[in-house]
Design an enzyme around this catalytic site. Structure first.
Site, PDB file in Angstrom:
ATOM      1  N   ASP A  82       0.886  -1.166   0.000  1.00 45.75           N
ATOM      2  CA  ASP A  82       0.000   0.000   0.000  1.00 45.75           C
ATOM      3  C   ASP A  82       0.923   1.215   0.000  1.00 45.75           C
ATOM      4  OD1 ASP A  82      -1.499   2.209   0.770  1.00 45.75           O
ATOM      5  OD2 ASP A  82      -2.672   1.111   2.270  1.00 45.75           O
ATOM      6  N   VAL A  83       0.861   2.019  -1.069  1.00 42.97           N
ATOM      7  CA  VAL A  83       1.838   3.119  -1.198  1.00 42.97           C
ATOM      8  C   VAL A  83       1.687   4.185  -0.117  1.00 42.97           C
ATOM      9  CG1 VAL A  83       2.198   2.814  -3.689  1.00 42.97           C
ATOM     10  CG2 VAL A  83       0.424   4.420  -2.882  1.00 42.97           C
ATOM     11  N   ASN A 109       2.093   5.769 -10.181  1.00 39.96           N
ATOM     12  CA  ASN A 109       0.792   5.695 -10.846  1.00 39.96           C
ATOM     13  C   ASN A 109      -0.370   5.401  -9.897  1.00 39.96           C
ATOM     14  OD1 ASN A 109      -1.111   5.011 -13.215  1.00 39.96           O
ATOM     15  ND2 ASN A 109      -1.023   3.124 -12.007  1.00 39.96           N
ATOM     16  N   TYR A 182      -9.961  14.490  -4.765  1.00 45.49           N
ATOM     17  CA  TYR A 182      -9.155  14.038  -5.915  1.00 45.49           C
ATOM     18  C   TYR A 182      -8.440  15.228  -6.568  1.00 45.49           C
ATOM     19  CZ  TYR A 182      -8.097  11.591 -10.304  1.00 45.49           C
ATOM     20  OH  TYR A 182      -7.461  11.038 -11.395  1.00 45.49           O
ATOM     21  N   LYS A 186      -4.357  16.012  -6.832  1.00 39.18           N
ATOM     22  CA  LYS A 186      -3.627  16.163  -8.094  1.00 39.18           C
ATOM     23  C   LYS A 186      -2.993  17.554  -8.193  1.00 39.18           C
ATOM     24  CE  LYS A 186      -4.499  12.002  -9.600  1.00 39.18           C
ATOM     25  NZ  LYS A 186      -3.422  10.992  -9.595  1.00 39.18           N
TER      26      LYS A 186
HETATM   27  C1  BGC Z   1     -10.347  10.856 -13.581  1.00 37.29           C
HETATM   28  C2  BGC Z   1     -11.416  10.287 -14.486  1.00 37.29           C
HETATM   29  C3  BGC Z   1     -11.959  11.362 -15.401  1.00 37.29           C
HETATM   30  C4  BGC Z   1     -10.851  12.125 -16.099  1.00 37.29           C
HETATM   31  C5  BGC Z   1     -11.362  13.308 -16.924  1.00 37.29           C
HETATM   32  C6  BGC Z   1      -9.314  11.531 -14.437  1.00 37.29           C
HETATM   33  O1  BGC Z   1      -8.260  12.002 -13.662  1.00 37.29           O
HETATM   34  O2  BGC Z   1      -9.767   9.813 -12.798  1.00 37.29           O
HETATM   35  O3  BGC Z   1     -12.443   9.732 -13.689  1.00 37.29           O
HETATM   36  O4  BGC Z   1     -12.781  10.758 -16.396  1.00 37.29           O
HETATM   37  O5  BGC Z   1      -9.933  12.603 -15.144  1.00 37.29           O
HETATM   38  O6  BGC Z   1     -12.332  14.062 -16.242  1.00 37.29           O
END
Ligand code: BGC
Length: 284
Positions: A82-83, A109, A182, A186
């Site tokens: 598990d990273v 990744n 998310y 990122k």
């Molecule tokens: C997400 C996807 C999404 C894509 C474009 C990605 O980083 O994991 O679920 O479809 O971005 O929106």
């Protein structure tokens, strides 16, 4: 549906085999057993690299992918970790170094989504995504950079002492309602990668952000599985096709090779033009 079910709008152009531009290099790919990670493993092996495939919970996919790599004549190993666990990452990297001899290429990744409307998002959903997507890249990079520094440049293998490719997303730049954990992770990958690129450049270690758009994997299945969803998605993709995992693998190979030796600390979007704000083609 026009075309066939795999490539409703034609799919990626056939570009032939990946040239062997990574001969003798050793790569570690986290989250390497499925999706974009598995495509990266295949592309690296096709380009001549030996590969350590990290997985968290699915040993059989990892092992069958390792068999495919071996059938190309490369060495392959699988390693569970598990990273987001410091201890597991340390032991994964030392096992990969022991068995492959060293590591020249790290592909960070492993990543996940845990989506929820903002006010309903639990602390656990927030933490899990930041822990895997961002802290995981920190832990893996730290462990591998120690090996890059120990070994230094081996000119017959590569003119860099190491290459780090951090998988990000168009959502390191495009805000994403309902996915704030998310997008925040990122966005963090961006500045994490740029800062290590600056710090490690004197050691001839390169760090690059690879940011995919919509790629056909399980993570976004609802966005492409039905024709209606696919058509909706295409409103966001000027090149008018979904990306395939191999689209990412091919770019990754180039970024990991000496052909891109003058690139560090920047972001490469592989997104069919999603970053072009397609809504403005006729608006504004
Ligand atoms: C997400 C996807 C999404 C894509 C474009 C990605 O980083 O994991 O679920 O479809 O971005 O929106």
């Amino acid at each position: 549906m026009s075309g066939n079910s795999t490539h409703p709008r034609g799919g990626p152009p056939y570009v032939g085999r990946i040239p062997e531009i990574l001969t003798g290099q050793k790569a570690l790919v986290t989250g390497g057993s499925t999706g974009i990670g598995a495509a990266c493993v295949r592309a690296l092996a096709e380009a001549g690299a030996d590969v350590a495939i990290n997985y968290r919970s699915d040993p059989s996919s990892a092992e069958s992918l390792a068999e495919d790599v071996r059938s190309l004549g490369r060495a392959a190993m699988t390693v569970q970790a598990d990273v987001s666990s410091e201890e597991q990452v340390e032991s994964m990297v030392s096992e990969a170094v022991d068995r492959l001899g060293t590591i020249d290429i790290l592909v960070n990744n492993a990543g996940l989504q845990a989506d929820a409307p903002f006010e309903e998002m639990t602390l656990d959903q927030w933490r899990r995504v930041i822990d895997v997507n961002l802290t995981g890249q920190f832990l893996c990079t730290r462990a591998v950079v120690r090996e890059f520094k120990r070994r230094g440049v081996v000119p017959e293998v590569s003119c860099a002492a190491g290459k780090i490719i951090n998988m990000s997303s168009v959502h390191d730049a495009i805000p994403w309602a309902g996915h704030v954990n998310y997008a925040a992770s990122k966005g963090g990958v961006q500045m994490f990668t740029k800062s290590i690129a600056q710090e490690l450049a004197p050691r001839k270690i390169r760090a690059i952000i690879l940011s995919p758009g919509a790629i056909r994997t399980n993570i976004n299945r609802p966005a492409w599985e039905s024709q209606e969803a696919y058509d909706d998605l295409m409103k966001l993709v000027p090149l008018d096709r979904i990306g395939e995992p191999s689209d990412i693998g091919r770019v990754l190979v180039w970024l990991a090779s000496d052909f891109s030796d003058y690139i560090s600390g920047t972001t490469i979007y592989v997104d069919g033009g999603m970053m072009l704000y397609p809504g403005f083609a006729e608006g504004g």
